[in-house]
Each structure stands twice: as C-alpha cells, then as structure tokens.
Design an enzyme around this catalytic site. Structure first.
Site, mmCIF file in Angstrom:
data_model
loop_
_atom_site.group_PDB
_atom_site.id
_atom_site.type_symbol
_atom_site.label_atom_id
_atom_site.label_comp_id
_atom_site.label_asym_id
_atom_site.label_seq_id
_atom_site.Cartn_x
_atom_site.Cartn_y
_atom_site.Cartn_z
ATOM 1 N N CYS A 58 0.835 -1.216 0.000
ATOM 2 C CA CYS A 58 0.000 0.000 0.000
ATOM 3 C C CYS A 58 0.869 1.266 0.000
ATOM 4 C CB CYS A 58 -0.931 -0.004 1.198
ATOM 5 S SG CYS A 58 -0.063 0.214 2.766
ATOM 6 N N ALA A 61 2.940 1.861 3.050
ATOM 7 C CA ALA A 61 4.139 1.017 3.061
ATOM 8 C C ALA A 61 5.264 1.679 2.269
ATOM 9 C CB ALA A 61 3.835 -0.363 2.489
ATOM 10 N N HIS A 191 6.042 6.500 -2.321
ATOM 11 C CA HIS A 191 7.382 7.028 -2.602
ATOM 12 C C HIS A 191 7.284 8.505 -2.960
ATOM 13 C CE1 HIS A 191 8.313 2.750 -4.301
ATOM 14 N NE2 HIS A 191 8.435 2.765 -3.000
HETATM 15 FE FE1 CFM Z 1 13.323 0.679 -5.133
HETATM 16 FE FE2 CFM Z 1 11.298 -0.059 -3.874
HETATM 17 FE FE3 CFM Z 1 13.805 -0.761 -3.141
HETATM 18 FE FE4 CFM Z 1 12.816 -1.665 -5.396
HETATM 19 FE FE5 CFM Z 1 11.840 -3.640 -3.934
HETATM 20 FE FE6 CFM Z 1 10.359 -2.094 -2.398
HETATM 21 FE FE7 CFM Z 1 12.839 -2.803 -1.641
HETATM 22 MO MO1 CFM Z 1 10.875 -4.523 -1.659
HETATM 23 S S1 CFM Z 1 11.530 -0.143 -5.977
HETATM 24 S S2 CFM Z 1 14.726 -0.996 -4.996
HETATM 25 S S3 CFM Z 1 12.566 -3.642 -6.067
HETATM 26 S S4 CFM Z 1 12.774 1.118 -3.052
HETATM 27 S S5 CFM Z 1 9.769 -3.759 -3.505
HETATM 28 S S6 CFM Z 1 9.402 -0.217 -2.755
HETATM 29 S S7 CFM Z 1 11.080 -2.592 -0.476
HETATM 30 S S8 CFM Z 1 12.974 -4.691 -2.514
HETATM 31 S S9 CFM Z 1 14.673 -1.660 -1.371
#
Ligand code: CFM
Length: 541
Positions: A58, A61, A191
């Site tokens: 979500c 998150a 984000h």
């Molecule tokens: Fe970017 Fe992310 Fe991340 Fe990502 Fe991810 Fe993530 Fe992550 Mo899980 S896009 S690289 S591939 S910040 S889904 S929201 S939490 S691994 S560090």
C-alpha cells in the site's frame, strides 16, 4: 507445451473474465527491440483488478516503510490502527550503523497512535497530539514524522495541522504525510508523497558544506542486507565523499545538507526520481543513473562518477579499486558459470530490482526468461523517453506534483549545459535519464506488470525456471512447486549483494540454489501414484 512467449501470454490470461483478460493482456508484453531502440508499450501503474492476488503493497508502506523508515533518527509515528504499525515494524531489512552507541537509532521501535473505534467516531487529532508529545518526552528526537493510514483520510484528521502546531510547541521539526494506504494504486504513490515531504521539510535546511572535492548523494539505496554499507565503503576507497544516502543508513542531518553535494547518483529510479529532479531544479545538482548490483554494473557506475568529476587522481583511484576487486569476482564467477550457464531465471519484484538483478544473472551466464515490476511505471520499463506520452489518470492526479523553482541564492549549476553535452558526447554520460528494463532484455522474453498469483503458477508450470525471484508472499507457494525462490526484497536473511563483494555472495547463493538436487524430489501428495485400493490406508490423525 509451446515455448512461444506469445502463446504463453494468451494462456496466462485465458481463465480471466473478458474485461480482466483484456486489461491484463495490456500489462503483459513480449520483448521486441526495434532498430531505433524502442520497445513495446506496457500498461503499468494502474489499479489491480479486485479479486486478483497481487504482490503489491500500500501507499503507507511505500512512504513509511520504504523511503522514510531507514533514516535512523527521524522518529516515525504511525497514525492509525495498531495493525498498520505492527506490519511496518522491522519487516524490511534496512540496516543502519550509528557512529556512536549513544547516537539516536529509532529503527527498532514501533510507535503508533493505536487508533480505535473512539477515534474513528470522534476524530483522532487529540490522540495524535498526545502521542507526539509523549514520543518527544521519551526520546527527544530532532524530527518526528507522522504517517497517515487509511482511516485517517476517511475520517478527515488533519495530520499536517497537528504537525505544524506540535512543531511550534516542541521546537523540533515535525511533519506529516498524507500517505493513506488507498491514496495510490500501490506503494509507488507513497514514494512520491515521501519524496515531496522530504523536499519540503528536510532537504536544504542546513547549508553547512564539508570541504571534500568529490561529493555525491546516493539516491534510492536503502541498505537492505547491508548493500549500502558495501557501496559506502567502495566510494570511500575511491576518495568520493558520500554526503547523504536516501535513505539507507541515513540520518536527519545528512538529508538536511544533502543539497551541498555535487552529484546525485540514482540507484532505484522508481522510488526517488522525484527528489533527484527537484534537487536539480532548485539547487542545480545533476543526476546520473547508476547500478551497483553486479560487478560489471558496479565498475561501470564508479567509472561514470569518475567521468563526471573528470579528475585524473580520482580516475586513477577508481581504476585501482576496480583492479583490486575484479580478480576475486572473476575467480568465483568462472566457478559458478560452469554450473549455471544457460539456466533460466524469473524476476518479479518491486520497481527496480527486477531490472538490476538481471545484470548478476547475465554475469553468471543465466538467462532471464520473464521479469516484471510490482509497481513500476512505463518509464521504468521503457525508459524515461516515454514520459511525455504517459497518460495521467485520476489515480496519478491524486498525488501532488510540487512546483519547484530555482533557489535564488543557493542554486549553483554544477555543470553548465555545454559541459554536460561534452561529457555526454565523450563519455556517453546520460544525464537525468534512465533507459528502463526492456531495452536491455533479449527479444522474445515475457515482461509482466503486477503479476498475479494465478499467472505466477501458470508461468512456473509452463517454463519450470531454475530459479524464481520474488518476495515472502510468493516464496513458499513457489517452492512447493519444486522451484527454488530467492527473495529479492529481503535477500532471505542473506546479502549484501551490492558491489563486488555482493556479486560474489550472490553468485555463490544462486549457484547453491539452482544446483541443489533436493528440488527434484519434492512431490505433493496428489502427485504420488494413487495407493492400491486393497492396500491399507495410513490412518488419518
Ligand atoms: Fe526501489 Fe522499492 Fe527498493 Fe525496489 Fe523492492 Fe520495495 Fe525494496 Mo521490496 S523499488 S529498490 S525492487 S525502493 S519492492 S518499494 S522494499 S525490494 S529496497
């Protein structure tokens, strides 16, 4: 069964109701590069059809868990029911290392307003104020961040007004986020909301600049499994000063003076490109896309930074570090390649790793047959050049776009347009650009946005890949089908996988997983031959 990806695509959507099938078909494409480098259009960043089991998370998150959470001394308070706080408490492996044991580190805490029926009916602002005050008295942090969960938006609590008032009362920085879980179609909206609030409330607050010659920020690196530590160490060995990381192993102070850096190196484009763009506009700091996943990727990224600063001593340092690291990497790579060459991988994760980790699989001689993001946008798949043609829909319009202007006194173009053009011409440095996942993939591979559980199962049955990369929600379902699943979010308690050291860790781990015989013996009870009718049945307990 056919290996034709087009036929497999049809197969994946076959069982859906017509309308869902039509929509899903637009989110599944077969890669095909045209001579001009363009790739097919993919529908993405759209709502998941109700009833479909998605991998997504979500908006809360994405905001609290992903972008702000890893910063160690910003105290995070979740305004909402306790469940939201609990499920964002230490569920991501973002590590941090305070320089002194006495330094603040709130990452291990979980603060929530524990909203109950009473607040849902009569409003929760009073409770939020009390929570901020209590948190302040307990911890005396420099900054407090307040995160909205779904009910906050539904009942209309004004977290921003509360934050403003508490900022005045307490004399510390308090800011709120309208990051209700439903605010966007996935964590990606979170984000953006986090980027905006960081930009409005933190970045640029402290003009103290340090004297080093080569100063950069690392954007979109969250120090999962210690990745950030590896990159920090690499940069330091090259003589590059890391002013701030957004936001792995970061602290409030580093973010507040991050505008004193001279380059923003962007790892995860999806989660932080907004900050990169806004810092360029306001302060004149250019950004370059880097990727410290994979040994080749790391070497290339270091060289890009070197070319940007264009200094012979720095260049020599970077080459020395690469030369020191590569032999160790090559030795392990050759070993694993002999066993892994030609084996197939699938990557379905997040908004950048499904691309970045293909580099590591390539280095091992493995083939990515299918990949996709949970919540990537078209630019993450097709490259930023498609941005002008991305349709803005009601869901994306919901997220605020900040109007950013040049800072009258603090804007300093780190490179003139001419210098940038020159660097682009000589060194192929692409400023403010990301080419996306698809242009780097072979033709005839499947790219699937927001893959569903049903599609995952069909894909596994049809392709039987040597390894499937996803997250904890998928892991055991995949492994029950006899296919090893590598968690690319948390790294399965492993890692780091960034930099040269990380590449070696990854090669070894994947080699172990794809060559382990145990998977061939896994059989579900219904796959065993039926017992003879006269044979006594085992008693059920
Ligand atoms: Fe970017 Fe992310 Fe991340 Fe990502 Fe991810 Fe993530 Fe992550 Mo899980 S896009 S690289 S591939 S910040 S889904 S929201 S939490 S691994 S560090």
């Amino acid at each position: 069964m056919t290996n034709d990806p087009r036929a497999i695509k049809d197969e994946l959507v076959q069982l859906y109701p017509k309308r869902v099938a039509r929509k899903r078909a637009e989110q599944i494409v077969v890669t095909e590069r045209q001579t001009d480098g363009s790739v097919p259009e993919i529908k993405s960043n759209v709502r998941t059809s109700p009833g479909i089991i998605t991998q997504r998370g979500c908006t809360y998150a994405g905001c609290k868990g992903v972008v702000i959470g890893p910063s160690r001394d910003i105290l995070s308070i979740t305004h909402g029911p306790i469940g939201c706080g609990f499920y964002s408490w230490l569920t991501r492996r973002n590590q941090t290392r305070p320089p002194l044991p006495t330094d603040d580190n709130f990452i291990t805490y979980c603060l929530s307003t524990d909203m109950t029926e009473e607040q849902i009916v009569f409003g929760g602002e009073k409770k939020l104020k009390a929570a901020i005050k209590e948190a302040y008295e307990l911890f005396h942090p420099k900054a407090i961040a307040v995160f909205s969960t779904c009910p906050v938006g539904l009942i209309g609590d004004d977290v921003h007004a509360v934050a403003r008032q508490m900022k005045e009362d307490l004399g510390i920085n308090v800011f709120g986020f309208s990051c209700e879980g439903y605010r966007g179609v996935s964590q990606s909206a979170g984000h953006h909301i986090a980027n905006n609030a960081l930009f409005k409330n933190v970045i640029g607050l402290d003009d103290t600049a340090t004297p080093e010659k080569f100063k950069i920020n690392l954007l979109g690196e969250y120090n999962i499994g210690g990745d950030g530590f590896v990159i920090e160490e690499l940069l330091a060995r090259c003589g590059i000063k890391l002013v701030a990381t957004f936001s792995g192993n970061s602290n409030y102070g580093s973010l507040a003076h991050s505008h004193t850096a001279d380059l923003n190196a962007v790892m995860c484009h999806r989660s932080i490109n907004y900050v990169a763009e806004m810092m360029e506009k306001k302060f004149g700091i250019p950004w370059l896309k880097v990727n410290f996943i994979g040994a080749e990727g790391s070497a290339k990224s270091l060289r890009k930074i070197g070319q940007y600063f264009d200094d012979p001593e720095l260049t020599a340092n970077i080459e020395r570090v690469i030369a020191e690291e590569m032999p160790g990497v090559d030795a392990v790579r050759e070993q694993v390649k002999a066993r892994c060459q030609g084996k197939t991988a699938m990557l379905f994760v997040g908004g950048s790793r499904a691309h970045h980790y293909q580099v590591l699989f390539n280095e091992m001689g493995m083939v990515t047959v299918a990949a996709g993001y949970e919540f990537g946008h078209r630019d993450d798949y097709e490259g930023r050049k498609v941005l002008p043609t991305v349709k803005v829909d009601a869901d994306s319009r919901n997220i605020e776009e900040l109007e950013v202007e040049r800072d009258e006194t603090r804007y300093r173009a780190r490179k003139s347009d001419e210098e940038k053009a020159q660097l682009a011409a000589i060194n192929d440095l692409e400023f403010m650009d990301y080419k996306g996942m698809m242009p780097e993939m072979e033709d005839d591979r499947l790219v699937i946005d927001d893959i569903s559980h049903h599609e995952t199962e069909r894909l596994l049955e049809l392709y039987k890949p040597a390894i499937f990369c996803a997250g904890i929600k998928e892991k055991y379902a995949v492994q029950k089908m006899g296919i090893p699943c590598k968690q690319l979010h948390s790294y399965d308690y492993g890692g780091p996988y960034a930099g040269f050291k990380g590449a070696i860790n990854f090669y070894r781990e994947v080699d172990r997983m794809v060559n382990m015989k145990v998977w061939f013996f896994v059989k579900a009870p219904w796959q065993q031959p039926a017992p003879h009718p006269e044979q006594p049945q085992a008693a059920a307990d």
